[in-house]
Scaffold this active site. Structure first.
Site, PDB file in Angstrom:
ATOM      1  CG  LEU A   1      -9.035  -3.139  -5.615  1.00  0.00           C
ATOM      2  CD1 LEU A   1      -8.740  -4.479  -4.944  1.00  0.00           C
ATOM      3  CD2 LEU A   1     -10.539  -2.928  -5.756  1.00  0.00           C
ATOM      4  CG  ASP A   2     -10.220   3.383  -2.212  1.00  0.00           C
ATOM      5  OD1 ASP A   2      -9.821   3.925  -3.256  1.00  0.00           O
ATOM      6  OD2 ASP A   2     -11.310   3.652  -1.667  1.00  0.00           O
ATOM      7  NE  ARG A   3      -3.565   3.005   3.181  1.00  0.00           N
ATOM      8  CZ  ARG A   3      -3.382   3.922   4.111  1.00  0.00           C
ATOM      9  NH1 ARG A   3      -2.270   4.631   4.101  1.00  0.00           N
ATOM     10  NH2 ARG A   3      -4.292   4.153   5.044  1.00  0.00           N
TER      11      ARG A   3
END
Length: 642
Positions: A72-74
Site C-alpha cells: 500500500l502507498d505510504r
C-alpha cells in the site's frame, strides 16, 4: 544528567489493535496512513515490515519471517496481508498474480456531478515527472490486445454516499499498477481528497483506504475475507463540517496526541535522540498546540488567542491530556499572537517556572540529538535552549562540516556549531548578541570537547560583526544564518520580512569561493518563493555566483497544516569558485625596458599597536539588529510559532 526517553508505551513496534487476523500461515494488519509498507533503505526502522518483524521477535519468534505479496502507498491506510511461512507463498502469489484476489478500497472525492453511480475505468499508465503517473484513456475495440504505450489499468467504481459536492466511492481494481486508483480518478476529474500529487482537494490526509481483501486461504483453500473499519476522518470530510478537535474532551485530545506520537516512531526508537516534537499544531489535528518531549518531561505550548478567547485551545483540557501520556511532568509556554506584548518572557503568565502537571525536571539537564548532547532548561522562559525543528538541518551541517571554516550567526546556544564540530569542522565562530546564551553555547561546546582556540564564541551584534569581517577579508566555507522573525534591542529593531535580504547579502560577502550558506526563516509571512528570491537578490548584491539553491524539508515531526507551506523555510545555497581568468596579455616590453610587474591587491593596513583586528573589535559592538532570544536585558525576540 541525561534522562532516558520516556513514554515508551507511545512508541510500540505494533499496536495490538492493528492486527486484524493471524494464524500459522498469514498475518493481516490494519496499516495506518503515513507508514510505508517496506522502506528500501536498510537503515530505516519505521516501515511496517521492519516494525512487524521487531514485534514478532519480541514475542519470541527468532526468524520472524514475513512474505510480502501486497503493498500500500505510504499515505493509504487499511488491510495489508503478509505470509508467515514460506510454504504459504506459492498459493498466495498465484492468487495475486492471477488477479483472483479481490481488493476493495474507499476514496473521498469532490465534484462527482451527474456521473453514473457505477462504471469502469480503463487507462494506459505511463510515467510522468516527479514520481507520478499519467493515465491515457483506452479507446476502440480490442483494447487489451492492441499495441499501446504504457500498462493497462482497470478499475470498477461504485458511488457509496454523496453529500453536496462530496462523495465516497468504492473502488475495485482488477489490475495492480503504481498509483493506479489515484491517477485514474484524477484522469476523469475526480482526484482523491488530500492527494497533492494529482491535484486533490485539501484534506487532513490522503483519503484512500484499503477496506477489504478477499482470497482463498493458502492452507485450507477456504474463502477468507479481511476488513478494516473506515477511519473517522472520511466521515468528517464528507460532512464538510469544521470539527472542533477539543470538543470531545480530554480523552479525544489524548487520543489525537497518541496518534501524532505514533508518527514519530522512527525518531523515538532510533535510540540516539531524546528530544522531539510529539504534536505540531494543525499538522497533527490540534490547532494552536504543540507538545515537545524532553527525556521524561513534556513542554506544551499554546499559541495565539488568550485563555478563554475564541479560537483558543482549552488550557486545562490540553494539559490534562498531555499528562495522561505518562510524562513525569508537564511545563507550559503561553505564546501570544503578537510578540510585542511580551516584555519579560520569564513572567509566570507566559512561562511558569515549575511544571504545571506532575514533577519538576532538573533546572538544567542534557538531551541527545543524533547522539550529540545539548543542555536544556524547561522552566527558563519561553525557549528551552534548543530549537527542535532544526534537527535535520543540524545533521546536514554535521555532514558538510569536515575540514571547513564554519560561521554560526544568531547562534543562540550554539547547537549548529556543536553539530559542525562533531562533523570535523577545522574552525568555527559562533556569534550571538546575548551574553547569557553565549555562555550557554560555550558550555555546549565544552561538553563535546571542542578546542576553544579553534572554536571561538563571540558576544556581538551580527550586522556590524559581519561588516567588519567582510572588510578584514575573513571568509568561511559554511555559514549558518537562522535569525529570529523579529528582534528588538535598546538601539535597533530587526524584522525578517524587511531586513532578511540585507542580512543575507552580508552573509554572502563572507562566504568563501565554493562555500555554502544555510539560510532559514520561520516567519510565516515569508513564502518559500519569496525567501528564495531574497537569497538570489542578496547573492547578486554581494557579487556571488549561486550555482545551486536547494530547498530543505522539515523534520517529520513538524508536519505542515494541510494546504499550507512548512512553517520553517530552509535553503542551502552553494556558490561557485571564481572562474580562472585568462587575463589580458601584457604588451611586449619595449627595447631596454622591463615588462611592468603584475599589480598586487591592496594590502589591509596592519592593526595599530594595542588594537585588535576589525572582526575582533566587532565582538564588543553595541547590541543591535541581529538580536536573538535569550537572557539579554531589555530585549524582545520572536522566532515565529515554534
Amino acid at each position: 544528567m541525561t534522562p532516558r526517553l520516556s513514554l515508551s508505551e507511545l512508541f510500540p513496534d505494533i499496536h495490538p489493535e492493528w492486527i486484524l487476523a493471524e494464524d500459522a500461515d498469514l498475518i493481516v494488519v490494519d496499516k495506518p496512513a503515513g507508514l510505508s509498507t517496506h522502506a528500501p533503505e536498510a537503515e530505516r526502522i519505521d516501515d511496517m515490515v521492519t516494525r512487524l518483524r521487531a514485534f514478532l521477535r519480541g514475542r519470541g519468534d527468532a526468524e520472524a519471517y514475513l512474505g510480502i505479496h501486497q503493498r500500500l502507498d505510504r499515505d493509504t491506510s487499511g488491510v495489508l496481508l503478509f505470509t508467515r511461512r514460506r510454504e504459504a507463498n506459492a498459493a498466495v502469489a498465484r492468487q495475486f498474480e492471477g488477479r483472483t484476489v479481490q481488493k476493495t478500497y474507499v476514496a473521498s472525492v469532490s465534484g462527482f456531478g451527474d456521473r453514473p453511480p457505477r462504471g469502469t475505468l480503463r487507462h494506459r499508465l505511463v510515467p510522468a515527472p516527479g514520481g507520478a503517473m499519467r493515465a491515457l484513456a483506452e479507446t476502440g475495440g480490442a483494447r487489451e490486445d492492441r499495441a499501446a504505450s504504457g500498462v493497462l489499468a482497470i478499475t470498477r467504481y461504485r458511488l457509496l454516499e454523496r453529500r453536496g459536492d462530496r462523495a465516497l466511492l468504492e473502488l475495485r481494481p482488477e489490475t495492480g499498477r503504481t498509483h493506479q486508483l489515484r491517477v485514474q480518478l484524477a484522469a476523469i476529474g475526480l482526484p482523491i481528497a488530500g492527494d497533492p500529487l494529482y491535484g486533490g482537494p485539501e484534506a487532513p490526509r490522503l483519503l484512500l483506504h484499503a477496506a477489504e481483501l478477499r482470497l482463498d486461504h493458502p492452507a485450507t483453500g477456504a474463502a477468507a475475507t479481511f476488513r478494516s473499519q473506515l477511519p473517522a476522518v472520511f466521515e468528517a470530510w464528507l460532512a464538510a463540517a469544521p470539527a472542533d478537535p477539543y470538543a470531545g474532551g480530554v480523552a479525544a485530545v489524548e487520543r489525537a496526541m497518541r496518534e501524532a506520537a505514533e508518527r514519530r516512531y522512527g525518531i523515538a526508537r532510533a535510540g540516539d535522540t531524546t528530544a522531539l516534537r510529539l504534536v505540531h499544531g494543525a499538522g497533527d489535528g490540534l490547532p494552536s498546540v504543540s507538545v515537545d518531549l524532553y527525556g521524561e518531561h513534556l513542554v506544551v505550548s499554546l499559541f495565539g488567542a488568550g485563555e478563554g478567547e475564541p479560537g483558543a485551545p482549552p488550557r486545562d483540557l490540553v494539559l490534562d491530556a498531555a499528562h495522561r501520556l505518562g510524562a513525569k511532568g508537564v511545563y507550559l509556554k503561553a505564546r501570544p499572537k503578537h510578540a510585542s506584548v511580551i516584555v519579560d518572557a520569564r513572567r509566570e503568565e507566559f512561562a511558569p517556572r515549575h511544571a504545571v502537571r506532575g514533577e519538576d525536571a532538573p533546572e538544567e539537564f542534557t538531551v541527545l540529538e543524533h547522539g550529540l548532547p545539548f543542555k536544556v532548561r524547561l522552566g527558563d522562559g519561553l525557549s528551552t535552549g534548543i530549537f527542535l525543528d532544526q534537527r535535520e538541518n543540524r545533521r546536514r551541517v554535521r555532514e558538510l562540516a569536515r575540514g571547513a571554516r564554519v560561521l554560526n550567526l544568531f547562534a543562540y546556544t550554539g547547537a549548529f556549531t556543536v553539530a559542525a564540530v562533531a562533523g570535523g569542522a577545522r574552525e568555527s565562530v559562533t556569534v550571538d548578541v546575548s551574553r547569557g546564551v553565549v555562555a550557554w553555547a560555550r558550555d555546549n561546546l565544552a561538553a563535546i570537547g571542542a578546542d576553544p582556540a579553534a572554536h571561538v564564541v563571540v558576544e556581538a551584534d551580527v550586522f556590524p560583526w559581519l561588516k567588519a569581517a567582510a572588510q578584514s577579508d575573513r571568509r568561511f566555507d559554511l555559514v549558518v544564518l537562522d535569525p529570529p522573525s523579529f528582534a528588538t534591542t535598546k538601539k535597533s529593531r530587526f524584522s525578517a520580512a524587511s531586513d532578511f535580504g540585507a542580512l543575507a547579502a552580508l552573509a554572502f560577502r563572507v562566504l568563501a569561493p565554493g562555500g555554502r550558506l544555510l539560510a532559514c526563516t520561520n516567519h510565516r509571512g515569508i513564502a518559500r518563493a519569496r525567501f528564495r528570491r531574497h537569497l538570489h537578490e542578496a547573492a547578486r548584491e554581494a557579487g556571488c555566483d549561486v550555482v545551486q539553491m536547494k530547498d530543505l524539508p522539515d523534520p517529520v515531526d513538524f508536519p505542515s497544516e494541510p494546504g499550507a507551506e512548512p512553517h520553517l523555510k530552509s535553503v542551502l545555497a552553494s556558490v561557485g569558485a571564481p572562474p580562472a581568468r585568462a587575463g589580458k596579455a601584457a604588451p611586449p616590453a619595449k627595447p631596454g625596458k622591463a615588462a611592468p610587474p603584475a599589480k598586487a591587491g591592496k594590502a589591509a593596513p596592519p592593526a595599530k599597536p594595542g588594537k585588535a583586528a576589525p572582526f575582533a573589535r566587532a565582538a564588543k559592538a553595541a547590541p543591535a539588529r541581529g538580536a536573538r532570544r535569550g537572557p539579554a536585558p531589555a530585549r524582545t525576540t520572536r522566532r515565529g510559532a515554534r
